[in-house]
Scaffold this active site. Structure first.
Site, PDB file in Angstrom:
ATOM      1  N   GLY A 104      32.406  54.165  33.470  1.00  0.00           N
ATOM      2  CA  GLY A 104      32.251  54.016  34.910  1.00  0.00           C
ATOM      3  C   GLY A 104      33.211  52.951  35.403  1.00  0.00           C
ATOM      4  N   GLY A 158      30.556  54.610  27.850  1.00  0.00           N
ATOM      5  CA  GLY A 158      30.379  54.516  29.306  1.00  0.00           C
ATOM      6  C   GLY A 158      31.692  54.204  29.988  1.00  0.00           C
ATOM      7  N   LYS A 160      18.001  37.611  39.701  1.00  0.00           N
ATOM      8  CA  LYS A 160      18.294  39.043  39.722  1.00  0.00           C
ATOM      9  C   LYS A 160      17.208  39.732  40.527  1.00  0.00           C
ATOM     10  CE  LYS A 160      21.123  42.157  37.825  1.00  0.00           C
ATOM     11  NZ  LYS A 160      22.559  42.052  37.532  1.00  0.00           N
TER      12      LYS A 160
END
Ligand code: NAD
Length: 349
Positions: free
Chosen positions: A184, A182, A81
């Site tokens: 999104g 959330g 990452k």
């Protein structure tokens, strides 16, 4: 000053690379947790952290999560990452992104990037000018690849249905009440898929206008972001940021299932035990939210088309059922069972 090796989230990461480019102002971390199964794949997060130590911790935790996620999804990829440390305005310049592309290139293919929070496909196109170790690029026709969000949402939707079947006795979602934190790319996609099946939706977002507009469109109810974790519902689906399941929030939950797309939902491993003790079924996040990485990994590997991505995403519920069955048989929490399976797959049993 604590060394990286001594941080609680350091888990024998193969490499933690710190990058600084004076000309562009780029400050970035690329953490490679494991390359046992292939090049370390995981997106880049551009985020304003209160301090650098928090950014390193995030990169350590997220890269380990990617090792587990890629292994459990059956992908020939390791886990890594990247984190770009943004200023308070999340400034992102062409020069910074180019310098970041060169940083990825300097690792010679050990790390392959894609989008995460704060990055989009245009950024991936810019990175691709500097390195070929990038995925999540716009694709045409039926090819695998492009925006991972819809595939993640599809996998979470299928995982939520599997959880309903396991905990509520049926995967008929009509009349089941799902609370989504959330809305999104992932949470919004999930809400649309659930609405088509007649699911009762309660949704919240720190952007209240976004939640209200979606609730109006789908016939659900929008509540304040502060109230979603205590909403009485059948299923809670966390689809915002991580570490939302703590001793305090778990004690206040009023659901039978937690199954959502956000990464690293458990603040600590003990929080998986707390959910288990309360009899709340948990879908380990890196298993249920693998749809997006399946899509970008197949793009990177040049394997298959959308139908192949969907076929692989459709296997997510089966993996969850295996985990829950072993959890029931052994008394271990779903989170610990999943970690054990993933660790065995990457040779760290
Ligand atoms: P996004 O930025 O599109 O959506 C996140 C939404 O959550 C936004 O609308 C934001 O306003 C809202 N939000 C933030 N904090 C909140 C809070 N405290 N309460 C309520 N709402 C809040 O991001 P996304 O792509 O939908 O990703 C959501 C989560 O899923 C992240 O944890 C991400 O790491 C994870 N995830 C995403 C993908 C993907 O393919 N996009 C894949 C795997 C995991």
């Amino acid at each position: 000053m604590v060394a990286v090796w001594d941080l609680a989230d350091f888990d024998d990461h193969e490499g933690v690379h710190l990058f600084r480019d004076r000309d562009s102002g780029l400050t970035a971390i690329i953490a490679i947790h494991s390359t046992a199964l292939g090049p370390a794949a995981g997106g880049t997060r551009l985020w304003h952290y209160p301090n650098r130590a928090d950014a390193i911790t995030d990169a350590l935790r997220l890269s380990r999560g990617m090792s587990y996620k890629n292994a459990m999804a059956g992908l020939p990829m390791g886990g890594g990452k990247a984190v770009i440390l943004a200023d308070a305005n999340a400034t992102k310049t062409t020069e910074m992104i180019a310098a970041f592309g060169r940083a990825i290139e300097s690792l010679g293919g050990k790390y392959v990037t894609a989008e995460d929070v704060g990055m989009n496909d245009a950024d991936m196109v810019a990175i691709a000018r500097e390195t070929k170790f990038v995925s999540g690029l716009p694709v045409g026709g039926n090819a695998a690849g492009g925006d991972p969000g819809p595939y993640t949402a599809r996998g979470v939707f299928l995982g939520v249905k599997a959880a309903a079947k396991h905990a509520l006795g049926s995967d008929d979602m009509s009349g089941v009440h799902v609370a989504i934190q959330g809305v999104g790319s992932v949470g919004g996609g999930l809400a649309r898929l659930l609405a088509k099946e007649g699911t009762k939706l309660t949704i919240a977002d720190v952007s209240p206008g976004r939640a209200k507009a979606l609730a109006d469109e789908l016939g659900g109810t929008a509540v304040a972001a502060a109230d979603i974790l205590t909403t009485q519902a059948d299923i809670l689906s966390p689809c915002a940021l991580g570490a939302i399941l703590t001793a305090e929030t778990i004690a206040a939950l009023r659901v039978q299932v937690v199954a959502g797309g956000a990464n690293n939902q458990l603040a600590t491993p003990d929080d998986g035990d707390r959910l288990h003790a309360r009899g709340i079924l948990f879908a380990p996040d890196y298993v249920i939210n693998a749809g997006g990485i399946i899509n970008v990994a197949l793009e990177y590997l040049g394997q298959g088309d959308r139908a192949e991505v969907e076929a692989r995403v459709d296997r997510i519920p089966g993996r969850l059922e295996t985990i829950w069955a072993e959890s029931a048989a052994t008394g271990d929490t779903a989170a610990r069972v999943a970690d054990r399976m993933a660790q065995a797959l990457i040779g760290r049993a």
